[in-house]
Motif scaffolding. Sequence first.
Motif, short mmCIF file in Angstrom:
data_model
loop_
_atom_site.label_atom_id
_atom_site.label_comp_id
_atom_site.label_asym_id
_atom_site.label_seq_id
_atom_site.Cartn_x
_atom_site.Cartn_y
_atom_site.Cartn_z
N THR A 28 39.67 37.97 40.99
CA THR A 28 40.51 37.54 42.11
C THR A 28 41.99 37.72 41.81
OG1 THR A 28 40.56 35.27 41.31
CG2 THR A 28 38.81 35.85 42.87
N THR A 30 44.10 35.84 43.83
CA THR A 30 44.63 34.67 44.50
C THR A 30 45.13 33.67 43.44
OG1 THR A 30 42.39 33.76 44.56
CG2 THR A 30 43.16 34.89 46.54
N ALA A 31 46.07 32.81 43.82
CA ALA A 31 46.61 31.83 42.87
C ALA A 31 45.50 30.95 42.30
CB ALA A 31 47.70 30.99 43.53
N THR A 32 44.59 30.53 43.15
CA THR A 32 43.41 29.78 42.73
C THR A 32 42.21 30.67 43.00
OG1 THR A 32 44.49 27.74 43.42
CG2 THR A 32 42.11 27.65 43.07
N PRO A 33 41.44 31.04 41.98
CA PRO A 33 40.34 31.99 42.20
C PRO A 33 39.39 31.61 43.34
CG PRO A 33 40.69 31.69 39.86
CD PRO A 33 41.57 30.68 40.56
N GLU A 34 39.04 30.34 43.46
CA GLU A 34 38.09 29.92 44.49
C GLU A 34 38.64 30.10 45.90
OE1 GLU A 34 39.02 27.93 41.93
OE2 GLU A 34 37.25 27.94 40.68
N ALA A 35 39.94 30.28 46.06
CA ALA A 35 40.56 30.43 47.38
C ALA A 35 40.20 31.75 48.03
CB ALA A 35 42.08 30.29 47.28
N ASP A 38 38.73 31.49 51.42
CA ASP A 38 39.38 30.60 52.38
C ASP A 38 40.03 31.31 53.57
OD1 ASP A 38 38.64 28.58 50.68
OD2 ASP A 38 40.66 28.17 49.94
N ARG A 57 31.67 30.16 42.93
CA ARG A 57 31.87 29.22 41.83
C ARG A 57 32.76 29.90 40.80
NH1 ARG A 57 26.75 31.28 41.30
NH2 ARG A 57 26.14 32.07 39.25
N PRO A 58 33.52 29.11 40.06
CA PRO A 58 34.45 29.70 39.09
C PRO A 58 33.71 30.46 37.98
CG PRO A 58 34.72 27.29 39.21
CD PRO A 58 33.57 27.65 40.08
N VAL A 63 35.59 34.66 40.18
CA VAL A 63 34.51 33.85 40.72
C VAL A 63 33.21 34.66 40.76
CG1 VAL A 63 36.00 32.44 42.21
CG2 VAL A 63 34.97 34.51 43.13
#
Length: 172
Positions: A28, A30-35, A38, A57-58, A63
Amino acid sequence: MAAKPRDRVCLGTIAAAHGVRGEVKIRTFTATPEAIGDYGPLELEDGSRAFAVERRRPAEGGVIAKLAGIDDRNGAESLRGQMLYVPRSRLPEPEEEDEYYLADLIGLQAVRPTGERLGEVVAVENFGAGDLLEIERPGAAATVYVPFTREAVPEVDIAGGKVVVDLFEGLE
């Protein structure tokens, strides 16, 4: 001349199939991988397919995700190496003054602090030690990589279409 914002932004790339039930590992951006899930369905670079992220999931470097319509390892393997995009309109505008979408840096002119033109940013890469701006220099046979740090790139002017690059000895 200011660089044009891209219509789509790459949020990740499919690194590998994971397991036998169609899950994929996504590297990823994105700043937060799980995002990554979104912002709605993720589109392939050519726009030929889009996938809703059913679950994620991380995992190290990103992810593990289940994409809608990918139900077996063969389907997941067929996506290996594919870049995943979303329309820019689905993303929030950067909130901080020194916060950018990396896609916005591509196409900017790279200039010295004196204003002398060095070239054009053609890519932003990360080989594991941090982001690097890849700069294509006029008439040069090869591109040059510059660390995307405040020390090496003290100014980013998206509206003005440039980045100021304070070259280190040996990078010229």
